[in-house]
Scaffold this motif. Sequence first.
Motif, PDB file in Angstrom:
ATOM      1  N   ASN A 108       0.471  -1.432  -0.017  1.00  0.00           N
ATOM      2  CA  ASN A 108      -0.219  -0.155  -0.002  1.00  0.00           C
ATOM      3  C   ASN A 108       0.894   1.397   0.180  1.00  0.00           C
ATOM      4  O   ASN A 108       0.912   2.284  -0.880  1.00  0.00           O
ATOM      5  N   VAL A 109       1.819   0.975   0.685  1.00  0.00           N
ATOM      6  CA  VAL A 109       2.614   2.509   0.580  1.00  0.00           C
ATOM      7  C   VAL A 109       3.412   2.365  -0.587  1.00  0.00           C
ATOM      8  O   VAL A 109       3.731   3.534  -0.644  1.00  0.00           O
ATOM      9  N   MET A 110       3.649   1.424  -1.301  1.00  0.00           N
ATOM     10  CA  MET A 110       4.487   1.541  -2.112  1.00  0.00           C
ATOM     11  C   MET A 110       3.656   2.522  -3.787  1.00  0.00           C
ATOM     12  O   MET A 110       4.064   3.403  -4.188  1.00  0.00           O
ATOM     13  N   ASN A 111       2.688   2.066  -3.462  1.00  0.00           N
ATOM     14  CA  ASN A 111       1.368   2.060  -4.940  1.00  0.00           C
ATOM     15  C   ASN A 111       0.475   3.789  -4.176  1.00  0.00           C
ATOM     16  O   ASN A 111       1.263   3.977  -5.143  1.00  0.00           O
TER      17      ASN A 111
ATOM     18  N   GLU B  73       4.060  10.000  -7.464  1.00  0.00           N
ATOM     19  CA  GLU B  73       4.882  10.990  -7.779  1.00  0.00           C
ATOM     20  C   GLU B  73       4.149  10.312  -9.208  1.00  0.00           C
ATOM     21  O   GLU B  73       4.142  12.034  -9.936  1.00  0.00           O
ATOM     22  N   GLY B  74       2.881  10.224  -9.639  1.00  0.00           N
ATOM     23  CA  GLY B  74       2.298  10.737 -10.589  1.00  0.00           C
ATOM     24  C   GLY B  74       1.395  11.811 -11.642  1.00  0.00           C
ATOM     25  O   GLY B  74       1.335  12.770 -11.838  1.00  0.00           O
TER      26      GLY B  74
ATOM     27  N   GLY C 139       1.188  17.475 -12.670  1.00  0.00           N
ATOM     28  CA  GLY C 139       0.711  19.486 -12.118  1.00  0.00           C
ATOM     29  C   GLY C 139       1.934  19.404 -12.448  1.00  0.00           C
ATOM     30  O   GLY C 139       1.795  20.838 -13.610  1.00  0.00           O
ATOM     31  N   GLU C 140       2.703  19.026 -12.696  1.00  0.00           N
ATOM     32  CA  GLU C 140       4.068  19.787 -13.247  1.00  0.00           C
ATOM     33  C   GLU C 140       3.961  20.182 -14.822  1.00  0.00           C
ATOM     34  O   GLU C 140       3.984  21.450 -15.841  1.00  0.00           O
TER      35      GLU C 140
END
Length: 85
Positions: free
Chosen positions: A28-31, A37-38, A43-44
């Motif tokens: 769950n933490v990794m997901n 990050e996505g 946003g950038e």
Amino acid sequence: MELPKFTKTKEEFMSYRTSLEQKWDYENVMNYAVQEEGKKKYGEGEKKGKKENKIDTARKMKAKGYSFAEIAEITDLSIEEIENL
């Protein structure tokens, strides 16, 4: 997900269950990290697209003879940025 049938002690089962919970927590933490990050990259990209639209608008306004002050007011670009177009 079906749990395997245990013929072991309650302590062994609890240890197994704890290790599964730790594995699920890690996944769950990794997901979540991948999702964040996505979102950051999206946003950038969105900011970059908005800036490019402002620059395109400023170029068109400059070509039509608008004053730099008017262009800056409408596009939120600096006068220096407009001069460099």
